[in-house]
Design a protein around this motif. Structure first.
Motif, PDB file in Angstrom:
ATOM      1  N   LEU A  22      35.925  89.913 -36.893  1.00 24.77           N
ATOM      2  CA  LEU A  22      37.311  90.257 -36.857  1.00 24.77           C
ATOM      3  C   LEU A  22      37.221  91.288 -35.831  1.00 24.77           C
ATOM      4  CD1 LEU A  22      40.063  89.994 -37.943  1.00 24.77           C
ATOM      5  CD2 LEU A  22      39.552  91.783 -39.632  1.00 24.77           C
ATOM      6  N   ILE A  23      38.336  90.852 -34.980  1.00 25.00           N
ATOM      7  CA  ILE A  23      38.565  91.920 -33.567  1.00 25.00           C
ATOM      8  C   ILE A  23      40.187  91.820 -33.718  1.00 25.00           C
ATOM      9  CG2 ILE A  23      38.532  91.932 -31.101  1.00 25.00           C
ATOM     10  CD1 ILE A  23      35.912  90.064 -31.389  1.00 25.00           C
ATOM     11  N   PHE A  24      40.472  93.097 -33.683  1.00 29.63           N
ATOM     12  CA  PHE A  24      41.799  93.590 -33.586  1.00 29.63           C
ATOM     13  C   PHE A  24      42.427  93.948 -31.976  1.00 29.63           C
ATOM     14  CE2 PHE A  24      44.758  97.061 -33.297  1.00 29.63           C
ATOM     15  CZ  PHE A  24      46.241  96.373 -33.866  1.00 29.63           C
ATOM     16  N   ILE A  25      43.315  93.235 -31.575  1.00 34.45           N
ATOM     17  CA  ILE A  25      43.847  93.629 -30.360  1.00 34.45           C
ATOM     18  C   ILE A  25      45.143  94.129 -30.340  1.00 34.45           C
ATOM     19  CG2 ILE A  25      44.348  92.679 -27.734  1.00 34.45           C
ATOM     20  CD1 ILE A  25      42.430  90.503 -29.029  1.00 34.45           C
ATOM     21  N   GLY A  26      45.571  95.422 -29.927  1.00 37.20           N
ATOM     22  CA  GLY A  26      46.814  95.849 -30.137  1.00 37.20           C
ATOM     23  C   GLY A  26      47.395  96.317 -28.924  1.00 37.20           C
ATOM     24  N   VAL A  27      48.525  96.140 -28.306  1.00 44.19           N
ATOM     25  CA  VAL A  27      49.236  96.648 -27.221  1.00 44.19           C
ATOM     26  C   VAL A  27      50.696  97.449 -27.722  1.00 44.19           C
ATOM     27  CG1 VAL A  27      50.054  96.102 -24.800  1.00 44.19           C
ATOM     28  CG2 VAL A  27      48.127  94.612 -25.913  1.00 44.19           C
ATOM     29  N   VAL A  28      50.671  98.555 -27.532  1.00 43.71           N
ATOM     30  CA  VAL A  28      51.939  99.323 -27.718  1.00 43.71           C
ATOM     31  C   VAL A  28      52.511  99.882 -26.470  1.00 43.71           C
ATOM     32  CG1 VAL A  28      51.698  99.284 -30.204  1.00 43.71           C
ATOM     33  CG2 VAL A  28      50.870 101.124 -29.071  1.00 43.71           C
ATOM     34  N   GLU A  29      53.610 100.284 -26.357  1.00 46.87           N
ATOM     35  CA  GLU A  29      54.061 101.365 -25.617  1.00 46.87           C
ATOM     36  C   GLU A  29      54.627 102.274 -26.298  1.00 46.87           C
ATOM     37  OE1 GLU A  29      56.203  98.989 -22.603  1.00 46.87           O
ATOM     38  OE2 GLU A  29      57.657  98.071 -24.171  1.00 46.87           O
ATOM     39  N   ASP A  30      54.811 103.608 -25.490  1.00 53.18           N
ATOM     40  CA  ASP A  30      55.525 104.642 -25.995  1.00 53.18           C
ATOM     41  C   ASP A  30      56.454 105.056 -24.987  1.00 53.18           C
ATOM     42  OD1 ASP A  30      56.640 107.124 -26.989  1.00 53.18           O
ATOM     43  OD2 ASP A  30      54.685 107.683 -27.784  1.00 53.18           O
ATOM     44  N   LEU A  31      57.862 104.784 -25.013  1.00 60.39           N
ATOM     45  CA  LEU A  31      58.584 104.700 -23.907  1.00 60.39           C
ATOM     46  C   LEU A  31      58.997 106.347 -23.916  1.00 60.39           C
ATOM     47  CD1 LEU A  31      61.037 101.884 -24.222  1.00 60.39           C
ATOM     48  CD2 LEU A  31      59.271 102.226 -22.683  1.00 60.39           C
ATOM     49  N   GLY A  32      59.015 107.110 -24.848  1.00 61.39           N
ATOM     50  CA  GLY A  32      59.236 108.590 -24.903  1.00 61.39           C
ATOM     51  C   GLY A  32      57.993 109.256 -24.075  1.00 61.39           C
ATOM     52  N   ALA A 121      41.669  81.685 -24.412  1.00 66.09           N
ATOM     53  CA  ALA A 121      40.500  81.526 -23.758  1.00 66.09           C
ATOM     54  C   ALA A 121      39.453  82.262 -24.957  1.00 66.09           C
ATOM     55  CB  ALA A 121      40.333  82.416 -22.479  1.00 66.09           C
ATOM     56  N   LEU A 122      39.964  83.340 -25.531  1.00 68.05           N
ATOM     57  CA  LEU A 122      39.043  84.011 -26.462  1.00 68.05           C
ATOM     58  C   LEU A 122      38.750  83.120 -27.509  1.00 68.05           C
ATOM     59  CD1 LEU A 122      40.225  87.623 -26.391  1.00 68.05           C
ATOM     60  CD2 LEU A 122      37.993  86.817 -25.667  1.00 68.05           C
ATOM     61  N   ILE A 123      39.867  82.241 -28.207  1.00 66.02           N
ATOM     62  CA  ILE A 123      39.747  81.662 -29.217  1.00 66.02           C
ATOM     63  C   ILE A 123      38.907  80.217 -29.002  1.00 66.02           C
ATOM     64  CG2 ILE A 123      40.838  80.215 -31.222  1.00 66.02           C
ATOM     65  CD1 ILE A 123      43.272  82.435 -30.753  1.00 66.02           C
ATOM     66  N   ALA A 124      39.091  79.826 -27.653  1.00 67.37           N
ATOM     67  CA  ALA A 124      38.434  78.561 -27.633  1.00 67.37           C
ATOM     68  C   ALA A 124      36.888  78.777 -27.328  1.00 67.37           C
ATOM     69  CB  ALA A 124      38.986  77.925 -26.189  1.00 67.37           C
ATOM     70  N   GLY A 125      36.660  80.164 -26.727  1.00 64.26           N
ATOM     71  CA  GLY A 125      35.462  80.410 -26.674  1.00 64.26           C
ATOM     72  C   GLY A 125      34.510  80.821 -28.046  1.00 64.26           C
ATOM     73  N   ASN A 126      35.481  81.523 -28.944  1.00 66.85           N
ATOM     74  CA  ASN A 126      34.827  81.943 -30.137  1.00 66.85           C
ATOM     75  C   ASN A 126      35.557  81.635 -31.501  1.00 66.85           C
ATOM     76  OD1 ASN A 126      33.230  84.260 -28.556  1.00 66.85           O
ATOM     77  ND2 ASN A 126      35.071  84.220 -27.872  1.00 66.85           N
ATOM     78  N   PRO A 127      35.477  80.162 -31.533  1.00 65.37           N
ATOM     79  CA  PRO A 127      36.233  79.614 -32.934  1.00 65.37           C
ATOM     80  C   PRO A 127      36.045  80.315 -34.029  1.00 65.37           C
ATOM     81  CG  PRO A 127      34.680  77.977 -31.985  1.00 65.37           C
ATOM     82  CD  PRO A 127      34.645  79.116 -31.049  1.00 65.37           C
ATOM     83  N   HIS A 128      34.804  80.582 -34.218  1.00 61.06           N
ATOM     84  CA  HIS A 128      34.511  81.205 -35.570  1.00 61.06           C
ATOM     85  C   HIS A 128      35.025  82.640 -35.860  1.00 61.06           C
ATOM     86  CE1 HIS A 128      32.802  77.256 -36.251  1.00 61.06           C
ATOM     87  NE2 HIS A 128      31.881  77.327 -35.465  1.00 61.06           N
ATOM     88  N   VAL A 129      35.243  83.528 -34.776  1.00 62.62           N
ATOM     89  CA  VAL A 129      35.835  84.555 -34.794  1.00 62.62           C
ATOM     90  C   VAL A 129      37.071  84.894 -34.836  1.00 62.62           C
ATOM     91  CG1 VAL A 129      36.095  86.994 -33.551  1.00 62.62           C
ATOM     92  CG2 VAL A 129      33.578  85.284 -33.144  1.00 62.62           C
ATOM     93  N   ASP A 130      37.548  85.577 -35.946  1.00 60.79           N
ATOM     94  CA  ASP A 130      38.834  85.956 -36.239  1.00 60.79           C
ATOM     95  C   ASP A 130      39.486  87.051 -35.289  1.00 60.79           C
ATOM     96  OD1 ASP A 130      39.824  84.021 -38.012  1.00 60.79           O
ATOM     97  OD2 ASP A 130      38.507  84.999 -39.487  1.00 60.79           O
ATOM     98  N   PHE A 131      40.728  86.750 -34.965  1.00 64.87           N
ATOM     99  CA  PHE A 131      41.388  87.619 -33.825  1.00 64.87           C
ATOM    100  C   PHE A 131      42.931  88.133 -34.531  1.00 64.87           C
ATOM    101  CE2 PHE A 131      38.682  85.225 -31.346  1.00 64.87           C
ATOM    102  CZ  PHE A 131      38.089  86.200 -30.368  1.00 64.87           C
ATOM    103  N   LEU A 132      43.167  89.242 -34.574  1.00 60.89           N
ATOM    104  CA  LEU A 132      44.333  89.772 -34.941  1.00 60.89           C
ATOM    105  C   LEU A 132      45.037  90.293 -33.736  1.00 60.89           C
ATOM    106  CD1 LEU A 132      46.773  90.529 -36.992  1.00 60.89           C
ATOM    107  CD2 LEU A 132      45.399  92.543 -37.659  1.00 60.89           C
ATOM    108  N   TYR A 133      46.186  89.880 -33.166  1.00 64.06           N
ATOM    109  CA  TYR A 133      46.923  90.519 -32.058  1.00 64.06           C
ATOM    110  C   TYR A 133      48.264  90.928 -32.406  1.00 64.06           C
ATOM    111  CZ  TYR A 133      49.271  90.863 -27.627  1.00 64.06           C
ATOM    112  OH  TYR A 133      49.926  91.186 -26.518  1.00 64.06           O
ATOM    113  N   THR A 134      48.539  92.079 -32.160  1.00 69.18           N
ATOM    114  CA  THR A 134      49.844  92.614 -32.268  1.00 69.18           C
ATOM    115  C   THR A 134      50.245  93.155 -30.905  1.00 69.18           C
ATOM    116  OG1 THR A 134      49.260  94.789 -33.188  1.00 69.18           O
ATOM    117  CG2 THR A 134      49.760  92.997 -34.705  1.00 69.18           C
ATOM    118  N   SER A 135      51.522  92.928 -30.540  1.00 72.58           N
ATOM    119  CA  SER A 135      52.231  93.864 -29.297  1.00 72.58           C
ATOM    120  C   SER A 135      53.377  94.180 -29.615  1.00 72.58           C
ATOM    121  CB  SER A 135      51.851  92.932 -28.013  1.00 72.58           C
ATOM    122  OG  SER A 135      52.871  91.772 -28.261  1.00 72.58           O
ATOM    123  N   ASP A 136      53.876  95.216 -29.193  1.00 70.90           N
ATOM    124  CA  ASP A 136      55.066  95.536 -29.062  1.00 70.90           C
ATOM    125  C   ASP A 136      55.639  96.454 -27.676  1.00 70.90           C
ATOM    126  OD1 ASP A 136      57.829  96.894 -29.773  1.00 70.90           O
ATOM    127  OD2 ASP A 136      57.044  97.929 -31.377  1.00 70.90           O
TER     128      ASP A 136
END
Lengths: 176, 127
Positions: A22-32, A121-136
């Motif tokens: 399981l791989i978590f990928i998070g992208v967030v911005e803090d404008l302040g 590309a990640l899912i195609a190459g690693n179909p048995h791995v789970d990915f959780l992606y969140t971005s804001d």
């Protein structure tokens, strides 16, 4: 690397190479605070303190096909170039967390790029791995959880089926 | 928030019924896009995208698209390896989307490797 989504594709490959399920990928911005933060957290085999200390060195790699490993080094360089930093936490047997921060408005800060193509590309190459992606980003939230998609597909289709991958790509096109 | 909805997933599940079983285990061709740092920096993600489009366009159910790491020939990236079951694998080098499309048409679908884009064909000559 031309953009941040390519950096993400590159360092997530480290996580899959460390046998993460399981791989978590998070992208967030803090404008302040004028920050952009990328987090990649995996449940792979992790690194001992000795390796952790050396891992940013381009001449350290676990690969066997060549003697340099540039993934983390390049990401660190990109972060440092725009007033940010790279922080790595890791524990053997538990996993690794890599956080790269960037000064969001810095003139040298690379653009986000195509996260849809990176996830495909990640899912195609690693179909048995789970990915959780969140971005804001810029007020737009995106969430993609392959565990949910997997349950819904119910074993009838695999995660790397072109129809599924195409749909994931479309999800991001809608956003752009 | 952008999310894949249950309805979206049901739709593709319906549309793909009966065509998907092959891809799960048994396949005829496997396309591996090399995705080490070197490959990614050289444009491997675009090559992956080009093959994904071609697989979808062709409607083929016996082709698997996946990725692999650095093969140690970083100067030749972007690279792929095409494995047709029963034949020797072929490594293609310095690809772009046009070359990828031709490889798909001629090698993956037509079973005839594109020698001019391959890393090597044979290894020695006697002349």
């Amino acid at each position: 690397m031309e953009d941040l989504s390519l950096h993400i594709l590159d360092i997530v490959e480290n996580a899959t190479a460390a046998d993460a399920s399981l791989i978590f990928i998070g992208v967030v911005e803090d404008l302040g605070k004028d920050l952009l933060r990328i987090t990649v957290k995996d449940n792979g085999r992790g690194m001992d303190p000795d390796m952790l200390e050396k891992v940013r060195d381009p001449f350290i790699t676990t690969r066997t096909t060549r003697k340099v490993g540039l993934g983390l080094s390049l990401l660190e360089q990109s972060a440092l170039e725009c007033g940010g930093e790279l922080v790595i936490h890791s524990k053997p047997g538990e996993g690794t967390e890599v956080t790269a921060t960037f000064q969001r408005s810095h003139i040298d800060r690379k653009p986000m790029g195509d996260m849809g193509a990176t996830l495909v590309a990640l899912i195609a190459g690693n179909p048995h791995v789970d990915f959780l992606y969140t971005s804001d980003l810029e007020g737009e939230e995106v969430e993609l959880d392959t565990r949910v998609i997997r349950v819904e597909l119910d074993g009838l289709m695999s995660m790397n089926d072109p129809a599924v991958l195409k749909m994931i790509q479309e999800l991001f096109k809608k956003e752009q | 928030m952008a999310k894949l909805t249950v309805e979206d997933l049901k739709k593709i599940k319906e549309s793909a019924k009966g065509t998907v079983s092959l891809r799960q285990g048994d396949y005829r061709v496997k396309i591996m896009v090399h995705m080490g740092t070197c490959g990614i920096a050289a444009g491997a993600r675009k090559i992956m995208g080009a093959f994904l489009d071609k697989v979808q366009e062709s409607g083929s159910t016996d082709v698997i698209l996946t990725s692999s790491g650095c093969a140690g020939l970083c100067n030749h990236e972007p690279m792929i390896t095409v494995e047709v079951k029963g034949s020797a694998p072929v490594k293609y080098i310095r690809l772009d989307t046009e070359k990828a499309q031709r490889i798909f048409d001629e090698h993956v679908m037509g079973d005839s490797p594109v020698a001019e884009y391959a890393l090597a064909v044979g290894s020695e000559t006697t002349y």
